[in-house]
Write an enzyme that holds these catalytic residues in place. Structure first.
Site, PDB file in Angstrom:
ATOM      1  N   TYR A   1       0.845  -1.192   0.000  1.00 14.48           N
ATOM      2  CA  TYR A   1       0.000   0.000   0.000  1.00 14.48           C
ATOM      3  C   TYR A   1       0.880   1.241   0.000  1.00 14.48           C
ATOM      4  O   TYR A   1       2.054   1.202   0.403  1.00 14.48           O
ATOM      5  CB  TYR A   1      -0.939  -0.013   1.221  1.00 14.48           C
ATOM      6  CG  TYR A   1      -2.136  -0.931   1.057  1.00 14.48           C
ATOM      7  CD1 TYR A   1      -1.976  -2.278   0.778  1.00 14.48           C
ATOM      8  CD2 TYR A   1      -3.435  -0.445   1.189  1.00 14.48           C
ATOM      9  CE1 TYR A   1      -3.078  -3.122   0.635  1.00 14.48           C
ATOM     10  CE2 TYR A   1      -4.545  -1.277   1.052  1.00 14.48           C
ATOM     11  CZ  TYR A   1      -4.359  -2.614   0.774  1.00 14.48           C
ATOM     12  OH  TYR A   1      -5.450  -3.436   0.635  1.00 14.48           O
TER      13      TYR A   1
ATOM     14  N   HIS B   1       0.256  -0.275  -4.417  1.00 12.67           N
ATOM     15  CA  HIS B   1      -1.173  -0.463  -4.159  1.00 12.67           C
ATOM     16  C   HIS B   1      -1.856   0.852  -3.785  1.00 12.67           C
ATOM     17  O   HIS B   1      -2.227   1.071  -2.624  1.00 12.67           O
ATOM     18  CB  HIS B   1      -1.346  -1.507  -3.055  1.00 12.67           C
ATOM     19  CG  HIS B   1      -2.697  -2.158  -3.030  1.00 12.67           C
ATOM     20  ND1 HIS B   1      -3.015  -3.263  -3.779  1.00 12.67           N
ATOM     21  CD2 HIS B   1      -3.828  -1.857  -2.350  1.00 12.67           C
ATOM     22  CE1 HIS B   1      -4.270  -3.622  -3.548  1.00 12.67           C
ATOM     23  NE2 HIS B   1      -4.792  -2.765  -2.681  1.00 12.67           N
TER      24      HIS B   1
ATOM     25  N   GLU C   1      -5.194   0.455  -8.326  1.00 11.08           N
ATOM     26  CA  GLU C   1      -6.551   0.800  -8.764  1.00 11.08           C
ATOM     27  C   GLU C   1      -6.765   2.310  -8.723  1.00 11.08           C
ATOM     28  O   GLU C   1      -7.235   2.845  -7.715  1.00 11.08           O
ATOM     29  CB  GLU C   1      -7.589   0.109  -7.871  1.00 11.08           C
ATOM     30  CG  GLU C   1      -7.626  -1.388  -8.031  1.00 11.08           C
ATOM     31  CD  GLU C   1      -8.691  -2.058  -7.167  1.00 11.08           C
ATOM     32  OE1 GLU C   1      -9.335  -1.376  -6.353  1.00 11.08           O
ATOM     33  OE2 GLU C   1      -8.863  -3.286  -7.330  1.00 11.08           O
TER      34      GLU C   1
ATOM     35  N   TYR D   1     -14.571  -8.565  -8.734  1.00 13.56           N
ATOM     36  CA  TYR D   1     -15.053  -9.299  -7.568  1.00 13.56           C
ATOM     37  C   TYR D   1     -16.351  -9.960  -8.010  1.00 13.56           C
ATOM     38  O   TYR D   1     -17.307  -9.275  -8.377  1.00 13.56           O
ATOM     39  CB  TYR D   1     -15.227  -8.348  -6.359  1.00 13.56           C
ATOM     40  CG  TYR D   1     -13.869  -8.077  -5.757  1.00 13.56           C
ATOM     41  CD1 TYR D   1     -13.431  -8.770  -4.641  1.00 13.56           C
ATOM     42  CD2 TYR D   1     -12.977  -7.199  -6.375  1.00 13.56           C
ATOM     43  CE1 TYR D   1     -12.148  -8.592  -4.132  1.00 13.56           C
ATOM     44  CE2 TYR D   1     -11.696  -7.016  -5.871  1.00 13.56           C
ATOM     45  CZ  TYR D   1     -11.288  -7.723  -4.751  1.00 13.56           C
ATOM     46  OH  TYR D   1     -10.015  -7.558  -4.262  1.00 13.56           O
TER      47      TYR D   1
ATOM     48  N   GLU E   1      -5.901  -8.839  -9.816  1.00  9.44           N
ATOM     49  CA  GLU E   1      -6.646  -8.975  -8.556  1.00  9.44           C
ATOM     50  C   GLU E   1      -8.069  -9.403  -8.875  1.00  9.44           C
ATOM     51  O   GLU E   1      -8.728  -8.780  -9.700  1.00  9.44           O
ATOM     52  CB  GLU E   1      -6.649  -7.631  -7.801  1.00  9.44           C
ATOM     53  CG  GLU E   1      -7.185  -7.738  -6.391  1.00  9.44           C
ATOM     54  CD  GLU E   1      -7.239  -6.389  -5.663  1.00  9.44           C
ATOM     55  OE1 GLU E   1      -6.185  -5.734  -5.517  1.00  9.44           O
ATOM     56  OE2 GLU E   1      -8.349  -6.002  -5.263  1.00  9.44           O
TER      57      GLU E   1
ATOM     58  N   THR F   1     -16.347  -5.367  -1.540  1.00  3.22           N
ATOM     59  CA  THR F   1     -15.946  -4.850  -0.230  1.00  3.22           C
ATOM     60  C   THR F   1     -14.843  -5.709   0.376  1.00  3.22           C
ATOM     61  O   THR F   1     -14.266  -5.366   1.394  1.00  3.22           O
ATOM     62  CB  THR F   1     -17.124  -4.894   0.743  1.00  3.22           C
ATOM     63  OG1 THR F   1     -17.592  -6.253   0.797  1.00  3.22           O
ATOM     64  CG2 THR F   1     -18.255  -3.992   0.284  1.00  3.22           C
TER      65      THR F   1
ATOM     66  N   TRP G   1      -7.377 -12.340  -4.542  1.00  6.94           N
ATOM     67  CA  TRP G   1      -7.324 -11.515  -3.332  1.00  6.94           C
ATOM     68  C   TRP G   1      -8.057 -12.251  -2.218  1.00  6.94           C
ATOM     69  O   TRP G   1      -9.220 -12.601  -2.426  1.00  6.94           O
ATOM     70  CB  TRP G   1      -8.015 -10.168  -3.604  1.00  6.94           C
ATOM     71  CG  TRP G   1      -7.926  -9.216  -2.461  1.00  6.94           C
ATOM     72  CD1 TRP G   1      -8.870  -8.993  -1.500  1.00  6.94           C
ATOM     73  CD2 TRP G   1      -6.835  -8.337  -2.156  1.00  6.94           C
ATOM     74  NE1 TRP G   1      -8.433  -8.039  -0.619  1.00  6.94           N
ATOM     75  CE2 TRP G   1      -7.188  -7.625  -0.997  1.00  6.94           C
ATOM     76  CE3 TRP G   1      -5.582  -8.103  -2.747  1.00  6.94           C
ATOM     77  CZ2 TRP G   1      -6.346  -6.681  -0.414  1.00  6.94           C
ATOM     78  CZ3 TRP G   1      -4.751  -7.167  -2.167  1.00  6.94           C
ATOM     79  CH2 TRP G   1      -5.137  -6.468  -1.013  1.00  6.94           C
TER      80      TRP G   1
ATOM     81  N   LYS H   1      -7.681 -12.201   7.880  1.00  9.82           N
ATOM     82  CA  LYS H   1      -8.730 -11.310   8.380  1.00  9.82           C
ATOM     83  C   LYS H   1     -10.078 -12.005   8.329  1.00  9.82           C
ATOM     84  O   LYS H   1     -10.316 -12.796   7.427  1.00  9.82           O
ATOM     85  CB  LYS H   1      -8.807 -10.081   7.469  1.00  9.82           C
ATOM     86  CG  LYS H   1      -8.160  -8.856   8.022  1.00  9.82           C
ATOM     87  CD  LYS H   1      -8.287  -7.727   7.035  1.00  9.82           C
ATOM     88  CE  LYS H   1      -9.099  -6.607   7.608  1.00  9.82           C
ATOM     89  NZ  LYS H   1      -8.889  -5.345   6.862  1.00  9.82           N
TER      90      LYS H   1
ATOM     91  N   GLU I   1     -12.838 -11.840   6.908  1.00 10.69           N
ATOM     92  CA  GLU I   1     -13.636 -11.294   5.812  1.00 10.69           C
ATOM     93  C   GLU I   1     -13.648 -12.320   4.688  1.00 10.69           C
ATOM     94  O   GLU I   1     -12.757 -13.167   4.600  1.00 10.69           O
ATOM     95  CB  GLU I   1     -13.082  -9.945   5.332  1.00 10.69           C
ATOM     96  CG  GLU I   1     -11.664  -9.996   4.807  1.00 10.69           C
ATOM     97  CD  GLU I   1     -11.164  -8.646   4.271  1.00 10.69           C
ATOM     98  OE1 GLU I   1     -11.828  -7.623   4.478  1.00 10.69           O
ATOM     99  OE2 GLU I   1     -10.107  -8.648   3.640  1.00 10.69           O
TER     100      GLU I   1
END
Ligand code: IDC
Length: 511
Positions: free
Chosen positions: A131, A167, A205, A268, A294, A301, A328, A333, A335
């Protein structure tokens, strides 16, 4: 205090085979219960406990296997037309995973973890998501370079390709930290530009209504690419596209002039479908090389369920076109996007039990096999919810799990139930190991599946003396059900009796 005593693990083939003979006659019309023919979820997982001596002809486990690596076989990559090709000019498709934010989650990316995925998943590329603007990102935390270079070194040692991803995200336009990017990519290309493993992704992105291709991304690329090319004349460079790397059509109308460039398309599956594939088709028709650096099987999200059907459609589409893809994310985490369950030992060999539903999908998308696993129990994380189990009168079992530290224990009339779509799958097989604590003659373990309206009985597994591992084949009618679930019920007479289960997973084949 529980009154029962545990029995020792009994896994000998002879015993299992005699079990089937006991089970089969009781099955009536229901599909047969068969002994585990499918390998454990991870092919490379070392058998944890076996009484079989190693076969004399097998090489010792420690013997290194010096065959050529994927990079060794393919060498310098380049772009011909829209296709990524290897040094010999043959088309190549890279498949792999991305780290999550690498300053925080880089600790997961060990040599062993990468090797696990290389050897067991056939992973050929790893993406390092560094990042930029975040608190831990390169701009404020240039020390992240140490993590980045450590992972690059692992990838080089393992002979897989590695994407170094700048990133950008909340920084919207890559121009915001362009000078940092030029400095970073100049340094990285000076260090690693000679290695064929290296792929640069110069802006993850670009996003925001004010960020445009011609006004921001192109001018940025026109400074960063020459900085890289000073040190590295030919490795692949991936350029991000507007709207979170979705507008490859815009880039296709106005491409950059350098060789060996590819353009990022990110999707996604829970959020993006045919309209994005249409953009890819358009871009390809205009001669723009696409790299899916990715993708997620969840929502954009990063959370939500695994969209099996939609993801399958995407992967099929990409594989047919030999478009490289990177999932990804390699993270723990809580998620939907995370590949790993929590509490994983990233230095050990892991099995499918350690993967989330999304992680399992990613593994089999990368491996490209027809066989797949839709979910695995996740009992080791001691969070039934993270494993997505619905349950009644069911708890953890810590005294005598079959494998690992935790199993599950189900009391009288209690159940464990797991929902997952079976729409794109067939030949469903529930794998489990089960045992009784304080079981009485006549006690059974009921297996049912849910067809959206009713629970349909599959079989009843009889009382056993010790752990028994098997596959339960589900009928063909269990395939193709959106609201499918499978339920394991303790049909026992006494309140004190517990049914113990472990190593539960649902195997299937992609349609
Ligand atoms: C998400 C992570 C999440 C993190 C968030 C913000 O999954 O844990 O909190 O970023 O840092 C992207 C981005 C990627 C996002 C991902 C999911 O490239 O950084 O990760 N996503 O939202 N683009 C579309 C989706």
């Amino acid at each position: 205090m529980r009154q029962y005593r545990f029995r020792t693990k009994t896994l000998l083939w002879a015993l299992i085979l005699s079990m089937i003979l006991l089970i089969l006659p009781g099955c009536g019309e229901t599909p047969p219960v068969v002994v585990s023919e499918t390998p454990p979820p991870s092919q490379s997982a070392a058998p944890e406990e076996t009484s079989d001596p190693p076969e004399a002809t097998q090489p010792a486990e420690t013997t290194p296997e010096p065959g050529p690596t994927f990079v060794g076989l393919n060498g310098n990559l380049r772009v011909e037309g829209v296709q990524l090709v290897n040094e010999a000019g043959d088309p190549v498709q890279l498949k792999g995973v991305s780290s999550s934010e690498v300053a925080s989650f880089g600790y997961l990316v060990t040599y062993e973890a990468l090797k696990n995925m290389r050897d067991d998943w056939d992973l050929t590329v790893f993406r390092i998501a560094m990042y930029t603007e975040d608190a831990t990102g390169y701009v404020r935390n240039p020390g992240v370079m140490e993590t980045v270079t450590r992972i690059i070194d692992h990838c080089i040692d393992l002979g897989i390709y590695v994407i170094i991803d700048w990133h950008i995200l909340y920084d919207n336009t890559p121009l915001k930290y362009k000078d940092h990017a030029v400095e970073f990519f100049y340094e990285i290309s000076a260090l690693y530009g000679d290695y064929p493993n290296i792929i640069y992704e110069i802006c993850n992105e670009p996003n925001g209504p004010d960020t445009t291709w011609e006004g921001h991304i192109k001018p940025y690329a026109e400074e960063v690419i020459p900085a890289i090319r000073q040190n590295d004349p030919d490795n692949i460079i991936i350029v991000g596209t507007p709207t979170w790397s979705q507008d490859v059509d815009i880039a296709a109308d106005d491409p950059l002039p350098w060789d060996n460039l590819m353009y990022a398309l990110h999707f996604y599956a829970g959020s993006h479908g045919q309209p994005l594939r249409d953009k890819i088709d358009y871009a390809l028709s205009r001669g723009l090389p696409i790299f899916v650096s990715e993708w997620g099987s969840c929502l954009n999200t990063g959370d939500g369920p695994t969209f099996h059907e939609e993801s399958m459609e995407w992967i099929k589409y990409l594989d047919e076109r030999m478009i490289s893809h990177v999932n990804w994310a390699f993270s723990v985490k809580q998620e939907g996007a995370s590949i790993l369950r929590q509490k994983i030992d990233v230095k050990a060999k892991w099995t499918d039990i350690d993967l989330t539903e999304g992680g399992l999908f990613a593994k089999y998308a990368i491996k490209g096999t027809k066989e797949t696993v839709l979910f695995a129990d996740g009992f080791e994380t001691k969070t039934f919810s993270h494993g997505k189990w619905k349950r009644d009168n069911a708890t953890y079992e810590t005294e005598n799990p079959y494998k690992g530290d935790y199993g599950a224990s189900i009391g009288k009339d209690g159940f464990l139930e797991r929902a997952v779509t079976s729409v794109p799958y067939e030949n469903l097989k529930l794998h489990l190991a089960y045992n009784f604590a304080g079981g009485k003659p006549g006690d059974t373990v009921k297996i049912d599946w849910f067809n959206g309206t009713d629970y349909v009985p599959v079989t009843e597994l009889p009382l056993v003396e010790g752990w028994t591992e098997l596959d339960v084949e589900l009928p063909d009618s269990a395939s193709g059900i959106r609201d499918f679930s499978v339920r394991i019920t303790a049909a026992v007479a006494d309140e004190e009796t517990r049914v113990l289960v472990d190593e539960v997973w649902l195997a299937a084949e992609k349609k």
